[in-house]
Design an enzyme around this catalytic site. Sequence first.
Site, PDB file in Angstrom:
ATOM      1  NE  ARG A 117      -3.682   2.051   2.805  1.00 11.40           N
ATOM      2  CZ  ARG A 117      -4.955   2.054   2.418  1.00 11.40           C
ATOM      3  NH1 ARG A 117      -5.432   1.009   1.769  1.00 11.40           N
ATOM      4  NH2 ARG A 117      -5.742   3.068   2.672  1.00 11.40           N
ATOM      5  CG  HIS A 144      -8.168   0.813  -3.495  1.00  8.38           C
ATOM      6  ND1 HIS A 144      -7.573  -0.368  -3.069  1.00  8.38           N
ATOM      7  CD2 HIS A 144      -8.768   1.348  -2.387  1.00  8.38           C
ATOM      8  CE1 HIS A 144      -7.787  -0.534  -1.781  1.00  8.38           C
ATOM      9  NE2 HIS A 144      -8.506   0.494  -1.338  1.00  8.38           N
ATOM     10  CD  GLN A 147     -13.136  -0.803  -1.740  1.00  8.86           C
ATOM     11  OE1 GLN A 147     -12.452  -0.710  -0.723  1.00  8.86           O
ATOM     12  NE2 GLN A 147     -14.376  -1.280  -1.711  1.00  8.86           N
ATOM     13  CG  ASP A 235     -13.284   7.341  -2.084  1.00  5.04           C
ATOM     14  OD1 ASP A 235     -13.430   7.269  -0.843  1.00  5.04           O
ATOM     15  OD2 ASP A 235     -12.188   7.165  -2.639  1.00  5.04           O
ATOM     16  CB  CYS A 273     -14.060   2.422  -0.980  1.00  2.00           C
ATOM     17  SG  CYS A 273     -13.305   4.061  -1.008  1.00  2.00           S
ATOM     18  NE  ARG A 301     -10.249  -4.133   0.194  1.00  2.00           N
ATOM     19  CZ  ARG A 301      -9.501  -3.135   0.701  1.00  2.00           C
ATOM     20  NH1 ARG A 301     -10.072  -1.986   1.026  1.00  2.00           N
ATOM     21  NH2 ARG A 301      -8.205  -3.295   0.845  1.00  2.00           N
TER      22      ARG A 301
END
Length: 316
Positions: A117, A144, A147, A235, A273, A301
């Site tokens: 990450r 991402h 996700q 988001d 998310c 997830r």
Amino acid sequence: MSTHTDSTTPMPAPNTKHFLTVDDLTADELHAVLEKAATYKQQLASGESHADLAGKTLAMVFEKPSTRTRVSFETGMTQLGGHAVFLGPDDTQLDRGEPIKDTARALSGYVDVIMARLFDHEDLSELAAYADVPVVNGLTDDAHPCQTLADLQTIQEQFGDLSEVTAAWVGDGNNVAQSFAKGCAMTGIDLTVATPEGYGLSDETLEACADLGDEPTVTHDPAEAVADADVVYTDVWVSMGEEDEREEKVAAFDGFQLNEDLLSGSDTKVMHCLPAHRGEEVDDDTIEGERSLIWQQAENRMHAQKALLTSVVRGF
């Protein structure tokens, strides 16, 4: 992180499958991951063991803070019978000047898969170029994709055939939006993206969507985007590292909040998310209301990532 110290890039290790963007999977592989994720979720609910990565180790390299990414990967690896090693910013030599390629090759001698990450997608690409084990993108500034796997699993659980779903993205055309748009193109979801001018998807993302399936419809009108949507996704407007742009972005996104005024007259479902800035991109009532798929999405997830890890380590 540091950058290349020379221009030599090694050939990928034979049969190593990296997952840096969602379209690193073929459409068939993507559907296989979603099917496996559903199986793992059912097995966990019924108490059935699925230790498909017994004896395997996952290295988790973090430059950014995390709740869902760390816990979902670490717990998921445990459920698969394996082991996860957390490496935060103070736990490696990267911040002390070690080249990424050195860390990549050292970790490859210890672990079976690396999840990272990172702030800069180019750093992730370099890590993958020098690793002899699969590298999975846990989030970068460009993408991402894990996700997106959870998003698609959630939509499939709610609506069934993905190719029959109409979705909307309302908000910033950020890394989550870019990955989601590609995932929609790969699965046949009819997507409309509503952003303020200047905050839309990149040209590269739109071109990739066209190559993968269909480009999303693009608009600057959130009401137009959500009018016929089965599910609408948003988001945060101000992403991590953009705090100095807060005032400008909040002003630009006026009218883009997901709330009952925007969604009234429909049974549209809502996704986010997380983490959410309640009262900005979405109001509290919408997060907590019957429209929300957000907690289902967050749980998924773990299941989607378990399916991905098994697939890149053991093969599809």
